[in-house]
Motif scaffolding. Structure first.
Motif, mmCIF file in Angstrom:
data_model
loop_
_atom_site.group_PDB
_atom_site.id
_atom_site.type_symbol
_atom_site.label_atom_id
_atom_site.label_comp_id
_atom_site.label_asym_id
_atom_site.label_seq_id
_atom_site.Cartn_x
_atom_site.Cartn_y
_atom_site.Cartn_z
ATOM 1 N N MET A 123 1.066 -1.439 -0.051
ATOM 2 C CA MET A 123 -0.318 -0.329 -0.187
ATOM 3 C C MET A 123 0.776 1.052 -0.248
ATOM 4 O O MET A 123 1.583 1.528 0.815
ATOM 5 N N PRO A 124 1.088 2.358 -0.878
ATOM 6 C CA PRO A 124 1.285 3.757 -0.648
ATOM 7 C C PRO A 124 0.688 4.133 0.552
ATOM 8 O O PRO A 124 -0.019 4.502 0.463
ATOM 9 N N ILE A 125 1.906 4.724 0.851
ATOM 10 C CA ILE A 125 1.278 5.613 1.789
ATOM 11 C C ILE A 125 1.963 7.089 1.964
ATOM 12 O O ILE A 125 3.150 7.207 1.002
ATOM 13 N N ASN A 126 2.054 8.842 1.633
ATOM 14 C CA ASN A 126 3.144 9.879 1.988
ATOM 15 C C ASN A 126 3.448 9.955 3.625
ATOM 16 O O ASN A 126 2.991 10.027 4.460
ATOM 17 N N ASN A 127 4.748 10.897 3.142
ATOM 18 C CA ASN A 127 5.076 11.050 4.850
ATOM 19 C C ASN A 127 6.362 12.434 4.113
ATOM 20 O O ASN A 127 6.560 12.751 2.597
ATOM 21 N N PHE A 128 6.694 13.195 4.864
ATOM 22 C CA PHE A 128 6.911 13.874 5.228
ATOM 23 C C PHE A 128 8.348 14.950 5.457
ATOM 24 O O PHE A 128 8.109 14.227 6.769
ATOM 25 N N ILE A 129 8.603 15.973 5.021
ATOM 26 C CA ILE A 129 9.844 16.258 5.874
ATOM 27 C C ILE A 129 10.200 17.534 5.299
ATOM 28 O O ILE A 129 9.446 18.093 4.736
ATOM 29 N N VAL A 130 10.887 18.464 6.422
ATOM 30 C CA VAL A 130 10.974 19.958 6.104
ATOM 31 C C VAL A 130 12.906 20.523 6.542
ATOM 32 O O VAL A 130 13.528 19.310 7.142
ATOM 33 N N ALA A 131 13.015 20.805 5.794
ATOM 34 C CA ALA A 131 14.404 21.193 6.109
ATOM 35 C C ALA A 131 14.873 22.785 6.546
ATOM 36 O O ALA A 131 13.729 24.075 6.124
ATOM 37 N N THR A 132 14.964 23.743 8.205
ATOM 38 C CA THR A 132 15.236 24.706 8.480
ATOM 39 C C THR A 132 16.507 25.371 7.763
ATOM 40 O O THR A 132 17.015 23.881 7.135
ATOM 41 N N GLU A 133 16.497 26.404 7.534
ATOM 42 C CA GLU A 133 17.983 27.042 7.750
ATOM 43 C C GLU A 133 19.024 26.353 8.336
ATOM 44 O O GLU A 133 18.501 25.828 9.082
ATOM 45 N N PRO A 134 20.023 26.823 7.977
ATOM 46 C CA PRO A 134 21.372 26.259 9.166
ATOM 47 C C PRO A 134 20.906 27.217 10.307
ATOM 48 O O PRO A 134 20.878 28.266 10.500
ATOM 49 N N LEU A 135 21.490 25.858 11.505
ATOM 50 C CA LEU A 135 21.028 26.694 12.687
ATOM 51 C C LEU A 135 22.309 27.538 13.433
ATOM 52 O O LEU A 135 22.057 27.628 14.855
ATOM 53 N N GLY A 136 23.870 27.253 12.738
ATOM 54 C CA GLY A 136 24.628 27.811 13.179
ATOM 55 C C GLY A 136 25.124 27.174 14.554
ATOM 56 O O GLY A 136 24.869 25.558 14.840
ATOM 57 N N ASP A 137 25.235 27.550 15.684
ATOM 58 C CA ASP A 137 25.602 27.424 16.952
ATOM 59 C C ASP A 137 24.652 26.363 17.815
ATOM 60 O O ASP A 137 24.746 25.910 18.390
ATOM 61 N N ARG A 138 22.976 26.955 17.288
ATOM 62 C CA ARG A 138 21.721 26.424 17.810
ATOM 63 C C ARG A 138 22.074 24.824 18.142
ATOM 64 O O ARG A 138 21.260 24.457 18.231
ATOM 65 N N ALA A 139 22.860 24.470 16.944
ATOM 66 C CA ALA A 139 22.209 23.063 16.269
ATOM 67 C C ALA A 139 22.840 22.231 18.176
ATOM 68 O O ALA A 139 22.396 20.885 17.053
ATOM 69 N N LYS A 140 24.150 22.012 18.312
ATOM 70 C CA LYS A 140 24.260 21.485 19.997
ATOM 71 C C LYS A 140 22.731 21.417 20.487
ATOM 72 O O LYS A 140 22.916 20.892 21.422
ATOM 73 N N ASP A 141 22.266 21.739 20.858
ATOM 74 C CA ASP A 141 20.721 22.452 21.236
ATOM 75 C C ASP A 141 19.555 21.400 20.774
ATOM 76 O O ASP A 141 18.996 21.332 21.585
ATOM 77 N N VAL A 142 19.947 20.937 19.463
ATOM 78 C CA VAL A 142 18.796 20.176 18.945
ATOM 79 C C VAL A 142 19.660 19.015 19.129
ATOM 80 O O VAL A 142 19.119 17.594 19.810
#
Length: 433
Positions: free
Chosen positions: A260-279
């Motif tokens: 059965m086909p189903i749909n799934n979704f992804i987003v990409a944020t802007e580059p987070l810089g130093d905030r990436a380590k908090d993710v």
């Protein structure tokens, strides 16, 4: 209505982060006129490209037909996670298939991860394998089950790559207070999925496979020498491999009734810089325990790539709205962060979430329905399909021996019945059940 066309432009990759950062690969010509081959493969995703590579290496004359571009479907749009095991865990497999078969299936899954790493290395593909996939649990009961299962894998299967995490450990890794614990699987990993598909295509072409893009298969005339027809040509062959997964349509009803086909979704944020380590404090990918799974990782330029939400109709919904809701539930600090890319794709599931290996005709083989666990398993499936064409069908037969239930209602009614079931489970997620 045709899923190959309803949400995408002909011959173009979707507007994804992956497409924007893809490696260079010149387009392959469309099929025109009559062609002959030992094997004709329908679909140029991981399954089809891996099969083409392994068959060409065995000396077979192979033609691959792709409706759009190589890696156009789920292979070029997914979360990039190269997970351990089969889609169902070893406890389920032991009950359904027995201990001996369950161990063989675990060995296949371990081989599938190694195969991805080896192919990337051996063919100098434009992609890096990053180790580590974390599993994040929403409840204390799930944490206990996860840690107990890790002990089972170590005790019964000798797998020692799982690092348990308590509540403090998961929060230190993820930077979110919503999870109660989990683990990191250091034997798993993640990749840029489209560049991996492009690497497979380049390797298959170099090995001698003939790839044709812009060559949608419209019909297959079965017989001793099947004829695979496109709008502008046809391939007469000895064997057909169906590797279209969620985009198979009605080319083969025996497969469509089970996949059965189903749909799934992804987003990409802007580059987070130093905030990436908090993710994410470590460069691992993450998947959580929701029925409709949330999954995420950081890109190599420190964007948050977050996947979540599903739809079961033909058309994609508002993707940013769909994915932002679960993303902000996990990371409220992402509110106001710019979304640079948002895309959807069609994968395929089965009733029992195990891949469907089937021989619908004597000289036609199919593998599909990886149910969100396809980067590694689809790659290995291609190799197993190549073995089966060559007369070494033991591993194909092992996968095909697993239950392959049809969806209730058959091809005509499977979709509305799935919508009802998935809506129920999605509601349970929202209620925290």
């Amino acid at each position: 209505m045709n899923l190959l066309h309803v949400n995408d432009r002909a011959g173009e990759y979707p507007g994804s982060y992956y497409a924007a950062t893809r490696a260079d690969l010149a387009p392959f010509p469309a099929l025109k006129g009559a062609a002959k081959a030992n094997v004709c493969i329908v679909g140029a995703g991981y399954t089809g490209l891996s099969a083409a590579l392994h068959l060409a290496q065995r000396g077979y004359d192979v033609v691959v037909l792709e409706a759009h571009r190589v890696g156009f479907g789920a292979s070029g749009r997914n979360g990039g996670q190269v997970g351990s095991g089969q889609r169902q865990d070893q406890v389920w497999l032991e009950k359904v298939a027995g201990r001996e078969a369950a161990k063989a299936l675990w060995s296949l899954a371990e081989e599938s991860k190694a195969l991805v790493r080896d192919l990337i290395r051996d063919h100098a593909m434009p992609v890096t394998f990053h180790p580590g996939v974390a599993h994040a649990c929403w409840s204390d009961a799930e944490v206990r089950d996860t840690h107990a299962y890790a002990e089972k894998l170590h005790r019964d299967y000798g797998y020692d790559q799982l690092e348990p995490l308590d509540r403090d450990g998961i929060r230190a890794l993820i930077g979110s207070p919503v999870y109660k614990g989990g683990e990191i699987d250091w034997g798993a990993g993640h990749v840029h999925p489209l560049n991996y598909a492009i690497g497979l295509a380049a390797a298959a072409s170099k090995a001698g496979a003939r790839l044709h893009e812009g060559s949608e298969v419209l019909n297959i005339r079965h017989g001793a020498h099947p004829v695979v027809e496109t709008a502008h040509g046809h391939v007469t062959c000895d064997h057909v491999i169906l590797a279209a997964n969620g985009y198979l349509g009605h080319l083969e009803e025996e497969v469509a009734a089970r996949v059965m086909p189903i749909n799934n979704f992804i987003v990409a944020t802007e580059p987070l810089g130093d905030r990436a380590k908090d993710v994410l404090s470590k460069p691992v990918a993450v998947a959580d325990t929701k029925f409709v799974v949330n999954y995420w990782r950081l890109s190599e330029d420190n964007r948050l790539l977050f996947g979540g939400g599903e739809s079961y109709g033909w058309h994609f919904p508002d993707i940013i709205k769909t994915v932002s809701k679960p993303m902000l539930e996990v990371y409220p600090q992402m509110k106001g962060v710019k979304i640079d890319y948002a895309w959807g794709g069609t994968l395929a599931i089965t009733m029992n979430r195990m891949p469907c290996f089937i021989r619908p005709h004597r000289n036609v083989l199919s593998a599909s329905g990886y149910s969100g666990h396809g980067v590694a398993m689809a790659t290995l499936a291609g190799k197993i399909l190549a073995e089966a064409v060559a007369g070494q069908a033991e591993r194909f037969d092992l996968m095909a021996s697993l239950p392959r239930p049809r969806f209730p209602g058959g091809v005509a009614l499977r979709w509305p019945m799935l919508v009802l079931a998935m809506t129920w489970f999605s509601m349970r997620d929202r209620l925290g059940l």
